[in-house]
Design a protein around this motif. Structure first.
Motif, PDB file in Angstrom:
ATOM      1  N   LEU A 284       6.890   0.105   9.412  1.00 28.93           N
ATOM      2  CA  LEU A 284       6.492   0.642   7.797  1.00 28.93           C
ATOM      3  C   LEU A 284       5.081   1.210   7.853  1.00 28.93           C
ATOM      4  O   LEU A 284       4.301   0.622   8.701  1.00 28.93           O
ATOM      5  CB  LEU A 284       6.737  -0.782   6.907  1.00 28.93           C
ATOM      6  N   TYR A 285       4.842   2.010   7.037  1.00 30.55           N
ATOM      7  CA  TYR A 285       3.442   2.539   6.900  1.00 30.55           C
ATOM      8  C   TYR A 285       3.137   2.742   5.485  1.00 30.55           C
ATOM      9  O   TYR A 285       3.958   3.147   4.594  1.00 30.55           O
ATOM     10  CB  TYR A 285       3.580   4.255   7.643  1.00 30.55           C
ATOM     11  N   TRP A 286       1.833   2.279   5.318  1.00 29.33           N
ATOM     12  CA  TRP A 286       1.328   2.330   3.658  1.00 29.33           C
ATOM     13  C   TRP A 286       0.114   2.797   3.849  1.00 29.33           C
ATOM     14  O   TRP A 286      -0.623   2.841   4.807  1.00 29.33           O
ATOM     15  CB  TRP A 286       1.165   0.711   3.548  1.00 29.33           C
ATOM     16  N   PHE A 287      -0.033   3.932   2.815  1.00 31.48           N
ATOM     17  CA  PHE A 287      -1.176   4.758   2.538  1.00 31.48           C
ATOM     18  C   PHE A 287      -2.059   4.237   1.110  1.00 31.48           C
ATOM     19  O   PHE A 287      -0.932   4.316   0.189  1.00 31.48           O
ATOM     20  CB  PHE A 287      -1.064   6.108   2.540  1.00 31.48           C
ATOM     21  N   GLY A 288      -3.065   3.907   1.161  1.00 34.07           N
ATOM     22  CA  GLY A 288      -4.031   3.715  -0.054  1.00 34.07           C
ATOM     23  C   GLY A 288      -5.089   2.987   0.019  1.00 34.07           C
ATOM     24  O   GLY A 288      -5.371   2.498   1.294  1.00 34.07           O
ATOM     25  N   ARG A 289      -5.660   2.775  -0.833  1.00 34.10           N
ATOM     26  CA  ARG A 289      -7.051   1.948  -0.856  1.00 34.10           C
ATOM     27  C   ARG A 289      -6.809   0.684  -1.739  1.00 34.10           C
ATOM     28  O   ARG A 289      -8.019  -0.102  -1.743  1.00 34.10           O
ATOM     29  CB  ARG A 289      -8.237   2.873  -1.276  1.00 34.10           C
ATOM     30  N   ASP A 290      -6.102   0.385  -2.399  1.00 38.35           N
ATOM     31  CA  ASP A 290      -5.914  -0.848  -3.249  1.00 38.35           C
ATOM     32  C   ASP A 290      -5.187  -1.931  -2.620  1.00 38.35           C
ATOM     33  O   ASP A 290      -4.251  -1.967  -1.978  1.00 38.35           O
ATOM     34  CB  ASP A 290      -4.764  -0.545  -4.625  1.00 38.35           C
ATOM     35  N   THR A 291      -6.176  -2.747  -2.173  1.00 42.93           N
ATOM     36  CA  THR A 291      -5.888  -3.830  -1.367  1.00 42.93           C
ATOM     37  C   THR A 291      -4.971  -4.760  -1.955  1.00 42.93           C
ATOM     38  O   THR A 291      -4.045  -5.417  -1.182  1.00 42.93           O
ATOM     39  CB  THR A 291      -7.312  -4.729  -0.856  1.00 42.93           C
ATOM     40  N   ALA A 292      -4.715  -4.913  -3.091  1.00 44.56           N
ATOM     41  CA  ALA A 292      -3.689  -5.893  -3.743  1.00 44.56           C
ATOM     42  C   ALA A 292      -2.412  -5.274  -3.664  1.00 44.56           C
ATOM     43  O   ALA A 292      -1.363  -6.025  -3.333  1.00 44.56           O
ATOM     44  CB  ALA A 292      -4.154  -6.417  -5.146  1.00 44.56           C
ATOM     45  N   HIS A 293      -2.446  -3.952  -3.782  1.00 40.66           N
ATOM     46  CA  HIS A 293      -1.108  -3.278  -3.423  1.00 40.66           C
ATOM     47  C   HIS A 293      -0.498  -3.312  -2.085  1.00 40.66           C
ATOM     48  O   HIS A 293       0.592  -3.775  -1.705  1.00 40.66           O
ATOM     49  CB  HIS A 293      -1.130  -1.942  -3.894  1.00 40.66           C
ATOM     50  N   ARG A 294      -1.586  -3.142  -1.250  1.00 41.22           N
ATOM     51  CA  ARG A 294      -1.479  -3.308   0.251  1.00 41.22           C
ATOM     52  C   ARG A 294      -0.854  -4.539   0.649  1.00 41.22           C
ATOM     53  O   ARG A 294       0.149  -4.783   1.376  1.00 41.22           O
ATOM     54  CB  ARG A 294      -2.602  -2.858   1.004  1.00 41.22           C
ATOM     55  N   ASP A 295      -1.593  -5.629  -0.079  1.00 42.08           N
ATOM     56  CA  ASP A 295      -0.993  -7.148   0.444  1.00 42.08           C
ATOM     57  C   ASP A 295       0.545  -7.243  -0.222  1.00 42.08           C
ATOM     58  O   ASP A 295       1.147  -8.156   0.558  1.00 42.08           O
ATOM     59  CB  ASP A 295      -1.952  -8.233   0.108  1.00 42.08           C
ATOM     60  N   ARG A 296       0.775  -6.735  -1.063  1.00 44.65           N
ATOM     61  CA  ARG A 296       2.159  -6.956  -1.812  1.00 44.65           C
ATOM     62  C   ARG A 296       3.188  -6.388  -0.821  1.00 44.65           C
ATOM     63  O   ARG A 296       4.264  -6.781  -0.668  1.00 44.65           O
ATOM     64  CB  ARG A 296       2.051  -6.389  -3.322  1.00 44.65           C
ATOM     65  N   VAL A 297       2.744  -5.279  -0.508  1.00 44.52           N
ATOM     66  CA  VAL A 297       3.724  -4.556   0.643  1.00 44.52           C
ATOM     67  C   VAL A 297       4.122  -5.444   1.876  1.00 44.52           C
ATOM     68  O   VAL A 297       5.071  -5.591   2.345  1.00 44.52           O
ATOM     69  CB  VAL A 297       3.464  -2.964   0.943  1.00 44.52           C
ATOM     70  N   LEU A 298       2.770  -5.853   2.252  1.00 44.44           N
ATOM     71  CA  LEU A 298       2.874  -6.593   3.482  1.00 44.44           C
ATOM     72  C   LEU A 298       3.405  -7.706   3.457  1.00 44.44           C
ATOM     73  O   LEU A 298       4.324  -8.131   4.272  1.00 44.44           O
ATOM     74  CB  LEU A 298       1.650  -6.900   4.066  1.00 44.44           C
ATOM     75  N   HIS A 299       3.376  -8.556   2.339  1.00 42.32           N
ATOM     76  CA  HIS A 299       4.041  -9.964   2.138  1.00 42.32           C
ATOM     77  C   HIS A 299       5.575  -9.701   1.571  1.00 42.32           C
ATOM     78  O   HIS A 299       6.226 -10.864   1.844  1.00 42.32           O
ATOM     79  CB  HIS A 299       3.082 -10.947   1.359  1.00 42.32           C
ATOM     80  N   GLU A 300       5.819  -8.572   0.762  1.00 40.06           N
ATOM     81  CA  GLU A 300       7.123  -8.535   0.242  1.00 40.06           C
ATOM     82  C   GLU A 300       7.958  -7.678   0.928  1.00 40.06           C
ATOM     83  O   GLU A 300       9.203  -7.601   0.528  1.00 40.06           O
ATOM     84  CB  GLU A 300       6.955  -8.026  -1.097  1.00 40.06           C
ATOM     85  N   THR A 301       7.879  -7.022   2.023  1.00 40.89           N
ATOM     86  CA  THR A 301       8.737  -6.254   2.857  1.00 40.89           C
ATOM     87  C   THR A 301       8.621  -6.890   4.488  1.00 40.89           C
ATOM     88  O   THR A 301       7.784  -7.426   4.564  1.00 40.89           O
ATOM     89  CB  THR A 301       8.346  -4.882   3.073  1.00 40.89           C
ATOM     90  N   ILE A 302      10.005  -6.702   5.026  1.00 39.78           N
ATOM     91  CA  ILE A 302       9.824  -7.202   6.263  1.00 39.78           C
ATOM     92  C   ILE A 302      10.249  -6.205   7.254  1.00 39.78           C
ATOM     93  O   ILE A 302      11.140  -5.262   7.080  1.00 39.78           O
ATOM     94  CB  ILE A 302      11.010  -8.404   6.413  1.00 39.78           C
ATOM     95  N   SER A 303       9.402  -6.017   8.170  1.00 44.89           N
ATOM     96  CA  SER A 303       9.646  -4.712   9.180  1.00 44.89           C
ATOM     97  C   SER A 303       9.059  -5.267  10.652  1.00 44.89           C
ATOM     98  O   SER A 303       8.495  -6.352  10.751  1.00 44.89           O
ATOM     99  CB  SER A 303       8.802  -3.470   9.109  1.00 44.89           C
ATOM    100  N   GLY A 304       9.716  -4.477  11.867  1.00 45.03           N
ATOM    101  CA  GLY A 304       9.086  -4.687  12.981  1.00 45.03           C
ATOM    102  C   GLY A 304       7.572  -4.834  12.941  1.00 45.03           C
ATOM    103  O   GLY A 304       7.077  -5.822  13.840  1.00 45.03           O
ATOM    104  N   GLY A 305       6.950  -3.766  12.658  1.00 47.01           N
ATOM    105  CA  GLY A 305       5.509  -3.790  12.513  1.00 47.01           C
ATOM    106  C   GLY A 305       4.980  -2.683  11.605  1.00 47.01           C
ATOM    107  O   GLY A 305       5.580  -2.187  10.947  1.00 47.01           O
ATOM    108  N   VAL A 306       3.663  -2.887  11.376  1.00 46.46           N
ATOM    109  CA  VAL A 306       3.065  -1.894  10.338  1.00 46.46           C
ATOM    110  C   VAL A 306       1.841  -1.507  10.794  1.00 46.46           C
ATOM    111  O   VAL A 306       1.031  -1.918  11.373  1.00 46.46           O
ATOM    112  CB  VAL A 306       2.878  -2.853   8.902  1.00 46.46           C
TER     113      VAL A 306
END
Length: 473
Positions: free
Chosen positions: A378-400
């Motif tokens: 999974l790849y996430w692009f952005g600068r909003d750390t709260a949004h980043r952490d939501r994606v990291l915590h609420e999705t499951i993938s092999g790696g990011v």
């Protein structure tokens, strides 16, 4: 009905099994020697291996092979040689108070004979990467490369035979029937890289022997563009991650989720980035072809179906070249807002075709990822750390990888592996060593052990001691 492996394959396997029985715990020096021979093999044959892979693809970028395959294997070898002594060391483990003065240890022990089934997309890296980890752990290794890369497979077979005794490490070649027979052998561990459907078949075959498996599969790896992202930066990095090896990469971004209203702007930027990297396509040695006519036809059919269902198709062909005859190259293709039922939204694409979907919110992006199978990356692009952490915590993938694509795969200090439909198990670095080892728990009892107090006949002393242990907990 279980398939009976052909006799030469069984003979090769049995020779390795018997050799392991004679030497079940290779020394540090012996393991280092095997890794050094593997490194010398790569040095000696790299140019020929690169050329063979290009021939199998009918045009594979030699620079990409050197970077994404040879360099990755060398990095793994250097890392293993540097850390092998520590990995092999018997490991101290805490001992509970009531078992003192006894002590706990973990002994990393070789498993035996490891089978490696390698795919066609990165045939060098995905043959020798698992093999080096298995050798470091002290095992014998049997490799089955893909039938779709015959020139590479034949060269690897010869090169390995020059550097290793057949009962140390060996390569077996052949068609899909040989691969099926290979997976039915009673390996001590079976490592498979490939598609999810074939991975299920491999796991079923291994289950008949209770063979543990590591499955490195794939799936639809998303790239999420946050509202806080720099579109220009994201576009350049997604274009590279998608078009490396013409998209024939298990961790390539499979589709992009972008905020509503930004799909066309992102597509323009990705197209410009692709044009800068590949100003021509047909005769450009930097741009890789599709591995086989079947895969080429599958990709073209996917795009045609999406167009028929109303999606907007953008082909990136800066020199306006004809790719219809005499080449298996496909122009980088962007597909804007394809319907959910389209094949390219249901199947792993594995080519230079990138769907771009607009979503109204971060919640919608997360929900879209959650409703599908768990992806390998999974790849996430952005600068909003709260949004980043939501994606990291609420999705499951092999790696990011955050704010880029692919690079989490190259970290030797991190495990690489899938989850759910994208695989099971992990390797790279120490994780690879542990995957191909039995971490055997060993308890060393002291001559002063108090456990004799718990032997029959039971009575008041037993009850007092058991109560004390329960309170100490």
């Amino acid at each position: 009905m279980q398939q009976t492996p052909p006799s030469p394959l069984v003979d090769r396997f049995e020779a390795q099994r018997q050799a392991f029985g004679r030497q079940p715990f290779p020394t540090l020096a012996e393991r280092r020697d095997r890794l050094q021979r593997l490194a010398a093999l790569l040095d000696r044959h790299e140019a020929a291996l690169v050329q063979a892979i290009s021939a199998d693809f009918s045009g594979r970028s030699p620079h990409e092979t050197r970077l994404a395959e040879a360099f990755v294997v060398r990095a793994g070898l250097r890392h293993a040689l540097r850390h092998l002594k520590g990995w092999m060391r018997e490991r101290r483990v805490p001992t509970q108070l009531h078992f003192l003065p006894g002590r706990n240890r973990l002994l990393p022990q070789p498993l035996g004979v490891v089978g490696v089934v390698a795919p066609w997309n990165y045939p060098l890296q995905l043959s020798l990467g698992p093999a080096l980890a298995a050798l470091a752990a002290g095992n014998r290794v049997l490799i089955k490369p893909s039938e779709l890369t015959p020139a590479f497979s034949a060269l690897l077979e010869r090169a390995v035979a020059e550097a290793f005794a057949p009962d140390e490490m060996s390569v077996v070649t052949g068609d899909a029937s040989v691969g099926q027979a290979f997976s039915h052998l009673p390996f001590d561990h079976l490592f498979f890289t490939g598609s999810t459907p074939v991975g299920r078949l491999v796991a079923q075959a291994a289950a008949a022997n209770l063979t543990p498996v590591t499955l490195e599969l794939g799936g639809k790896s998303p790239a999420i563009i946050d509202s806080s992202a720099d579109l220009d930066e994201a576009a350049q990095r997604i274009a590279y991650g998608k078009l490396l090896n013409a998209g024939q990469t298990c961790v390539a971004p499979d589709y992009v989720l972008v905020p509503t209203g930004q799909g066309e702007a992102l597509a323009r930027r990705i197209a410009r980035a692709a044009e800068r990297m590949y100003p021509t396509l047909r005769d450009n040695p930097d741009y890789t072809a599709i591995v086989s006519p079947r895969h080429h036809a599958r990709l073209r059919d996917m795009v045609a179906e999406a167009a028929g269902l109303g999606a907007t198709i953008v082909q990136v062909n800066p020199a306006h070249e004809s790719l219809e005859q005499g080449t298996r190259k496909i122009a980088p293709t962007l597909v804007l807002n394809p319907p959910a039922g389209a094949r390219l939204m249901r199947e792993e694409i594995f080519g230079p075709v990138l769907p771009i979907l607009e979503v109204p919110s971060l919640d919608a992006a997360i929900a879209h990822v959650q409703q599908g199978d768990r992806p390998l990356a999974l790849y996430w692009f952005g600068r909003d750390t709260a949004h980043r952490d939501r994606v990291l915590h609420e999705t499951i993938s092999g790696g990011v990888t955050v704010n880029d694509c692919l690079w989490h795969l190259g970290q030797e200090h991190q495990p690489f592996g899938g989850v759910g439909a994208s695989g099971m198990g992990a390797y790279h670095g120490e994780w690879g060593f542990n995957t191909f080892s039995k971490l055997k728990p060993v308890f060393h009892q002291s001559r002063w052990a108090g456990t004799a107090l718990f032997r029959p006949p039971y009575g008041a002393t037993f009850e007092r001691l058991l109560g004390l242990l329960q309170r100490l907990g």
